[in-house]
Design a protein around this motif. Structure first.
Motif, short mmCIF file in Angstrom:
data_model
loop_
_atom_site.label_atom_id
_atom_site.label_comp_id
_atom_site.label_asym_id
_atom_site.label_seq_id
_atom_site.Cartn_x
_atom_site.Cartn_y
_atom_site.Cartn_z
N ALA A 339 40.59 47.77 30.14
CA ALA A 339 40.23 47.03 31.36
C ALA A 339 38.72 47.13 31.63
CB ALA A 339 41.01 47.58 32.54
N GLU A 340 38.19 46.05 32.10
CA GLU A 340 36.77 46.02 32.45
C GLU A 340 36.67 45.41 33.84
OE1 GLU A 340 33.69 47.15 32.69
OE2 GLU A 340 34.29 47.67 30.65
N PHE A 341 35.55 45.62 34.51
CA PHE A 341 35.43 45.06 35.85
C PHE A 341 34.27 44.06 35.93
CE2 PHE A 341 37.78 48.90 36.54
CZ PHE A 341 38.77 48.48 37.40
N CYS A 375 46.80 47.81 40.18
CA CYS A 375 45.51 47.46 40.80
C CYS A 375 44.94 46.19 40.16
CB CYS A 375 44.54 48.62 40.65
SG CYS A 375 42.96 48.30 41.47
N GLU A 376 44.62 45.25 41.00
CA GLU A 376 44.10 43.96 40.51
C GLU A 376 42.58 43.92 40.57
OE1 GLU A 376 45.61 40.85 39.80
OE2 GLU A 376 47.64 41.67 39.71
N ALA A 377 42.05 44.66 41.53
CA ALA A 377 40.61 44.65 41.76
C ALA A 377 40.32 45.71 42.80
CB ALA A 377 40.17 43.29 42.31
N PHE A 378 39.05 46.04 43.00
CA PHE A 378 38.76 46.91 44.13
C PHE A 378 37.51 46.43 44.85
CE2 PHE A 378 36.42 48.87 40.65
CZ PHE A 378 35.23 49.30 41.23
N GLY A 379 37.51 46.73 46.14
CA GLY A 379 36.33 46.43 46.94
C GLY A 379 35.58 47.73 47.12
N TYR A 380 34.25 47.66 47.15
CA TYR A 380 33.48 48.89 47.28
C TYR A 380 32.27 48.65 48.16
CZ TYR A 380 31.24 53.27 46.08
OH TYR A 380 30.67 54.51 46.14
N THR A 405 31.55 43.45 48.12
CA THR A 405 31.50 43.22 46.68
C THR A 405 32.88 43.53 46.14
OG1 THR A 405 29.21 43.89 46.60
CG2 THR A 405 30.37 43.84 44.53
N ILE A 406 33.35 42.64 45.30
CA ILE A 406 34.66 42.84 44.69
C ILE A 406 34.45 43.09 43.20
CG2 ILE A 406 36.65 41.51 43.87
CD1 ILE A 406 37.22 42.62 46.57
N PHE A 407 35.18 44.09 42.69
CA PHE A 407 35.16 44.34 41.25
C PHE A 407 36.51 43.92 40.71
CE2 PHE A 407 31.94 46.91 43.13
CZ PHE A 407 30.90 46.90 42.20
N LEU A 408 36.46 42.89 39.93
CA LEU A 408 37.69 42.24 39.47
C LEU A 408 38.09 42.82 38.12
CD1 LEU A 408 39.36 39.78 40.47
CD2 LEU A 408 37.96 38.38 38.98
N LYS A 409 39.36 43.19 38.01
CA LYS A 409 39.83 43.80 36.77
C LYS A 409 40.13 42.71 35.74
CE LYS A 409 43.11 47.55 35.84
NZ LYS A 409 44.32 48.15 36.48
N LEU A 410 39.51 42.82 34.60
CA LEU A 410 39.74 41.85 33.53
C LEU A 410 39.85 42.60 32.21
CD1 LEU A 410 37.09 39.08 34.36
CD2 LEU A 410 39.57 38.86 34.53
N PRO A 411 40.51 42.02 31.23
CA PRO A 411 40.54 42.70 29.93
C PRO A 411 39.15 42.75 29.31
CG PRO A 411 41.78 40.63 29.85
CD PRO A 411 41.30 40.79 31.24
N ARG A 412 38.88 43.83 28.62
CA ARG A 412 37.57 44.03 28.03
C ARG A 412 37.21 42.90 27.06
NH1 ARG A 412 34.23 48.47 27.36
NH2 ARG A 412 35.66 49.85 28.39
N SER A 413 38.24 42.34 26.44
CA SER A 413 38.01 41.32 25.41
C SER A 413 37.39 40.04 25.96
CB SER A 413 39.34 40.99 24.73
OG SER A 413 40.27 40.60 25.72
#
Ligand code: NAG
Ligand code: NAG
Length: 804
Positions: A339-341, A375-380, A405-413
């Motif tokens: 997972a990447e953000f 977890c789909e994303a996180f706000g920070y 700011t939202i950090f959205l979880k996406l596959p690293r690929s």
């Protein structure tokens, strides 16, 4: 004229036929007595209120589908204000609304099944549609047994109270009557709220859930739970919410409607245009409404609100954004390292946090989200270290402003650098590609439109009348209700805007005693009208228009209102006198305070300057882009910017350019309009004047706000022209902006502020000013994007924009 001759003949003929026909038709009834009914087959079988403004009967909602509704009949199409069976329409054959002998009003479908009933039981009762739009069932002694006002659908009419037992439910879509997912009611804390509510997901969005209760201005202790819109246009609720229509006053028909997009809006009926105009909103921007763009969707300002999907997502159904977006790539949850953000600045998805930690490093927050499958994303929040991992993504919005700011979880690929471009913050760009608003100049000619309708109508009327004569007299009665006069005066004045006599104004100003100021177009005097309103009365000089034209032009200006524009109340046009009556704005014009601030104690503080910059931009953006008739101001300068109490700016003298110069030559234009130092270079050329001249002048005003001195006072060398000084300053500012450093801004900003200013805002203001002052007008931004850019440097203001 030749084109008009056939319709004219048709009108004449139809008038002759009208005279030949018997004029009386049975007056439509306003009440339903015992054992009488309305049938769905006959569309003239309706109840009409005595003043004819409301009607009630079967309303076609689909092919062969009807509801029993009340509508406001002056608008076309009719505005439905109440519906008995919004989610259970009945058949177009055999359905009836009957006043039964047991005293109840009952809606039955084709097979006699009861779809809806008032459940009243008083054999002497009858049903009546009142002038207020209220359908009541009452006893002969006047006791009200049932009233539609107690069961609102999506609309409240004046004096229709919302209470603990009632709620507003929006329509599902534009033009639909069936129930949608937005609701407004008093919650268990006695607060009037707006919420999105479906079985899967519910969320309150008004008052702003991000605010503490005491910051919302609402109170929770009054348990009477009642809210009502009064005849003056004031909406008052027992939770301390109070709100006035922008056209506050009597004799205007209004309605408060929870629209299908989830915003609660107050509408005022404009008799002259036969349209509803918005005179108040609960949420100043639609993106504040929750779930508007569905799950995973994001509401963005472009600057008109639009839905979009975050990078790596695609829309489910482009025709229905409420269905949201879905992921294009799945994440294998058992391999967290995959997972990447992706960072989405200025974005938030409100709610659905499965966990909340007040102070955490971003690494730790990232780890929580990475290792949790759900977890789909996180706000920070960088400043506080608040970490909000999210289980679902709802209520997404992207907005100008520093935090969120939202950090959205996406596959690293996934190659995120390819995706991330779409949602980046908006940066001011000088070469904005836009449609030149000058093209819109003749966009709306309501007169032409009305006539087109009229001709169309007249021809149709003629043909139909011929048919009538051929097929017999009986048919006329059915037709009668549709022959309402179409050509109501185009110039009918709304009650808010009126014509004064010269004598009245003479008395109001005590014979033009107190002069407030004097400008290119004439002197302004202070006056008190007979209803005690304090007014500014302007005596126009050099009006080249005839009385009629003046009158027509002014009624257009009189319809414009916006909090950052001086409100026009009326005018006087008698013999050679041409006067304008507008609201009196407390603190006077900007130039007096900005340039001559008497003493150090009285100069404008930074926050006030910024507020003025934003307000003026909003006012101009409204004139250029939003108001019914397109208006260029042509003379934006500090003298024409008035300051209300708490320094809210109001632009004066808009619309005068057109008034004083219709048919005038360019020479004429520059004589009256434009002021040295503020006028755009194209005034000197033969190019047509567009809204971009205002953008230019606004740029000068921005620089003056920052520097606290008039551009013409920047002259140092002898014999230097103001234009040259401005060019030279611009070159320098451009160089400084390019350098990437920020220290120079401290030297540029008004020294009287003693360093007390927001450098982000100052930089942004200078950057915008430089754009606005481009010689090439196509490179200047529109006022709309100026507003957007200013708000980017200040999130706080964005949240203040709400009007109730
Ligand atoms: C509660 O609200 C109602 C309706 O607005 C008002 O008439 C009443 O005075 C309020 N009561 C208190 C205790 O404030
Ligand atoms: C991602 O896309 C960008 C732009 O197309 C490209 O320059 C970059 O090399 C790509 N990165 C990877 C890891 O493929």
């Amino acid at each position: 004229m030749r084109n008009h001759s056939i319709p004219t003949i048709l009108i004449r003929l139809s008038l002759i036929f009208t005279l030949l026909l018997p004029s009386a038709s049975p007056a439509p009834r306003s009440s339903l007595t015992r054992r009488s009914f309305l049938s769905v087959e006959d569309d003239s079988d309706i109840l009409v209120s005595q003043d004819k403004s409301f009607a009630c009967g079967f309303y076609e909602v689909g092919s062969n589908a009807f509801t029993f509704s009340i509508w406001f009949s002056k608008s076309k199409p009719e505005t439905v204000v109440w519906t008995a069976n919004r989610d259970n329409p009945v058949n177009g054959h055999g359905s009836r609304v009957t006043m039964r002998k047991d005293g109840s009003v009952v809606l039955t479908d084709y097979d006699d099944t009861v779809v809806w009933s008032t459940n009243t039981g008083s054999p002497q009762a009858h049903a009546q549609l009142l002038d207020t739009g209220n359908l009541v069932v009452k006893d002969p002694d006047g006791t009200v047994l049932w009233q539609s006002f107690d069961y609102p659908t999506d609309t409240l009419l004046p004096n229709q109270a919302l209470n603990q037992n009632s709620r507003l439910v929006s329509a599902a879509a534009a033009g639909s009557l069936s129930s949608g997912h937005y609701k407004s009611y008093f919650d268990s804390n006695n607060m009037l709220i707006l919420m999105y509510d479906t079985p899967e997901f519910a969320s309150v969005y008004w008052p702003d859930p991000a605010l503490a209760q005491w910051d919302t201005g609402r109170s929770t202790y009054n348990s009477s739970r009642s809210a009502v819109l009064d005849d003056m246009g004031q909406f008052v609720s027992s939770d301390n919410l109070a709100f006035k229509a922008s056209d506050w006053g009597t004799a205007i028909i209004r309605r408060l409607t929870l629209d299908y997009d989830g915003n609660l809006r107050l509408y005022s009926w404009d008799e002259s245009t036969k349209t509803w105009s918005i005179s108040g909103v609960a949420l100043s921007s639609v993106c504040q409404v929750h779930s508007l763009c569905g799950r995973n969707g994001i509401c963005v300002y472009t600057p008109t609100p639009q839905c979009t999907c975050p990078p790596g997502f695609e829309v489910n159904d482009p025709s229905d954004w409420s269905k949201g977006c879905k992921r294009q790539y799945s994440i294998d949850c058992h391999k967290p390292h995959q997972a990447e953000f992706l960072e989405l600045p200025h974005t938030n998805f409100w709610g659905s946090d499965f966990n909340f930690t007040p102070s955490l490093s971003i690494r730790a927050c990232r780890k929580i989200c990475k290792t949790d499958c759900s977890c789909e994303a996180f706000g920070y929040n960088q400043e506080t270290g608040e970490c909000y991992p999210k289980i679902e993504l709802h209520n997404g919005k992207s907005y100008p402003g520093p935090d969120g700011t939202i950090f959205l979880k996406l596959p690293r690929s996934v190659n995120t650098s390819k995706l991330s471009s779409r949602l980046q913050g908006h940066k001011p760009v000088c070469s904005v590609k836009e449609v030149d608003i000058g093209k819109d100049i003749r966009r709306k000619s309501s007169r032409g439109k009305n006539w087109a309708y009229f001709y169309w109508f007249a021809s149709a009327f003629f043909v139909i009348e011929l048919l009538f004569i051929i097929f017999g007299w009986w048919f006329i009665f059915r037709r009668e209700k549709q022959s309402a006069p179409m050509e109501e005066g185009y110039r009918a004045m709304s009650t808010q805007f009126r014509r004064f006599t010269f004598k009245e104004l003479k008395i109001a100003t005590r014979n033009f005693q107190e002069e407030l100021g004097r400008g290119g177009s004439g002197a302004v005097y202070k006056g008190v009208l007979d209803d005690d309103r304090v007014a500014a009365v302007k005596k126009l000089e050099d009006v080249i228009q005839g009385e009629e034209e003046f009158h027509a032009e002014l009624s257009l200006i009189g319809r414009i209102y916006h909090m950052n524009l001086v409100r026009m109340w009326g005018f006087c046009s008698e013999r050679s006198h041409r006067l304008l009556v507008s609201e009196f704005v407390e603190k006077g014009s900007l130039d007096k305070i900005l340039f001559h601030g008497d003493g150090l104690a009285n100069f404008l503080r930074w926050s006030e300057r910024f507020k003025i910059a934003v307000g003026v931009a909003k006012g101009l953006a409204y004139l250029h882009h939003e108001c019914l008739e397109w208006v260029i101001h042509c003379d934006v300068k500090p003298e024409n910017i008035l300051l209300g109490h708490d320094f809210e700016p109001k632009i004066a003298d808009f619309g005068l350019a057109k008034l004083l110069n219709r048919g005038g030559s360019l020479e004429n234009l520059s004589r009256i309009q434009g002021t040295r130092g503020y006028i755009a270079p194209e005034w000197a050329s033969s190019l047509p004047i567009t809204g971009k001249v205002d953008v230019y002048s606004y740029g000068v005003v921005l620089l003056e706000l920052v520097k606290g001195a008039r551009v013409s006072d920047w002259i140092i060398g002898r014999g230097e022209e103001v234009e040259m000084v401005l060019r030279r300053s611009l070159e320098l500012l451009k160089k400084n902006l390019k350098s990437g450093q920020e220290s120079w801004i401290g030297d540029f900003v008004d020294s009287r502020l003693d360093g007390k200013f927001n450098s982000n805002q100052a930089l942004m203001m200078v950057e915008i000013a430089v754009c606005c002052l481009e010689e090439e007008r196509s490179k200047r931004p529109s006022m709309k994007s100026v507003v957007q850019m200013l708000l980017l440097s200040d999130d706080e203001l964005n949240s203040h924009a709400a009007s109730f």
